[in-house]
Design a protein around this motif. Structure first.
Motif, short mmCIF file in Angstrom:
data_model
loop_
_atom_site.label_atom_id
_atom_site.label_comp_id
_atom_site.label_asym_id
_atom_site.label_seq_id
_atom_site.Cartn_x
_atom_site.Cartn_y
_atom_site.Cartn_z
N UNK A 12 0.86 -1.18 0.00
CA UNK A 12 0.00 0.00 0.00
C UNK A 12 0.90 1.23 0.00
N UNK A 13 0.56 2.19 -0.84
CA UNK A 13 1.34 3.42 -0.95
C UNK A 13 1.13 4.27 0.30
N UNK A 14 2.23 4.70 0.92
CA UNK A 14 2.16 5.58 2.09
C UNK A 14 2.69 6.97 1.77
N UNK A 15 3.45 7.09 0.68
CA UNK A 15 3.95 8.39 0.21
C UNK A 15 3.88 8.37 -1.31
N UNK A 16 3.30 9.41 -1.91
CA UNK A 16 3.02 9.43 -3.35
C UNK A 16 4.19 8.94 -4.19
N UNK A 17 3.88 8.01 -5.10
CA UNK A 17 4.85 7.44 -6.03
C UNK A 17 4.59 8.10 -7.38
N UNK A 18 5.63 8.64 -8.02
CA UNK A 18 5.41 9.26 -9.32
C UNK A 18 6.70 9.76 -9.93
N UNK A 19 6.60 10.30 -11.16
CA UNK A 19 7.77 10.83 -11.85
C UNK A 19 8.43 11.93 -11.02
N UNK A 20 9.74 11.82 -10.83
CA UNK A 20 10.48 12.85 -10.09
C UNK A 20 10.30 12.77 -8.59
N UNK A 21 9.58 11.77 -8.11
CA UNK A 21 9.34 11.62 -6.68
C UNK A 21 9.93 10.30 -6.20
N UNK A 22 10.38 10.29 -4.95
CA UNK A 22 10.74 9.03 -4.31
C UNK A 22 9.59 8.73 -3.37
N UNK A 38 9.90 3.65 -3.20
CA UNK A 38 9.16 3.13 -4.35
C UNK A 38 9.19 4.08 -5.54
N UNK A 39 9.29 3.49 -6.70
CA UNK A 39 9.23 4.20 -7.98
C UNK A 39 8.17 3.53 -8.83
N UNK A 40 7.54 4.29 -9.74
CA UNK A 40 6.52 3.67 -10.60
C UNK A 40 7.16 2.76 -11.64
N UNK A 41 6.57 1.58 -11.85
CA UNK A 41 7.07 0.65 -12.86
C UNK A 41 6.86 1.25 -14.26
N UNK A 42 5.73 1.94 -14.43
CA UNK A 42 5.47 2.66 -15.69
C UNK A 42 5.90 4.10 -15.44
N UNK A 43 6.92 4.55 -16.16
CA UNK A 43 7.58 5.83 -15.89
C UNK A 43 6.71 7.02 -15.55
N UNK A 44 5.62 7.23 -16.27
CA UNK A 44 4.82 8.43 -16.05
C UNK A 44 3.68 8.27 -15.07
N UNK A 45 3.56 7.10 -14.47
CA UNK A 45 2.43 6.82 -13.58
C UNK A 45 2.59 7.54 -12.24
N UNK A 46 1.47 8.11 -11.75
CA UNK A 46 1.45 8.73 -10.43
C UNK A 46 0.49 7.90 -9.58
N UNK A 47 0.96 7.44 -8.42
CA UNK A 47 0.16 6.56 -7.57
C UNK A 47 0.01 7.25 -6.21
N UNK A 48 -1.24 7.50 -5.84
CA UNK A 48 -1.53 8.26 -4.62
C UNK A 48 -1.51 7.37 -3.37
N UNK A 49 -1.28 7.98 -2.19
CA UNK A 49 -1.31 7.23 -0.94
C UNK A 49 -2.63 6.48 -0.77
N UNK A 50 -2.54 5.27 -0.22
CA UNK A 50 -3.70 4.44 0.00
C UNK A 50 -3.95 3.44 -1.11
N UNK A 51 -3.29 3.65 -2.26
CA UNK A 51 -3.48 2.76 -3.41
C UNK A 51 -2.79 1.42 -3.17
N UNK A 52 -3.48 0.34 -3.51
CA UNK A 52 -2.89 -1.00 -3.43
C UNK A 52 -2.03 -1.20 -4.68
N UNK A 53 -0.81 -1.66 -4.47
CA UNK A 53 0.14 -1.85 -5.57
C UNK A 53 0.73 -3.25 -5.51
N UNK A 54 1.31 -3.66 -6.63
CA UNK A 54 2.04 -4.92 -6.67
C UNK A 54 3.50 -4.61 -6.98
#
Length: 72
Positions: A12-22, A38-54
């Motif tokens: 689960x994302x606890x700190x926003x994952x996205x381009x230019x962000x750790x 965490x970094x996004x597997x797809x370069x331009x993807x932005x994943x907000x806190x609370x999102x379930x990820x693999x």
């Protein structure tokens, strides 16, 4: 090369994952929950806190590349 046992785990994302962000995710692993950078597997993807990820790729000791489980 990463540890294959981490690939495919859910987190689960606890700190926003996205381009230019750790970002940060918490993953259930080794009988507990651990935080990973965490970094996004797809370069331009932005994943907000609370999102379930693999976990798509793991770079020891504490870095993962993730993708959202459900479409945004």
């Amino acid at each position: 090369m990463g540890d294959a046992s981490m690939v495919g785990l859910l987190g689960r994302v606890t700190g926003t994952v996205g381009p230019g962000l750790v970002g940060e995710v918490i993953v259930q692993v080794r009988g507990g929950a651990e935080h990973f950078l965490a970094y996004p597997a797809a370069g331009g993807e932005r994943i907000e806190p609370g999102t379930v990820v693999t976990v798509v790729e793991y770079l020891p000791p504490r870095t993962v590349y993730v993708s959202a489980v459900y479409g945004s």
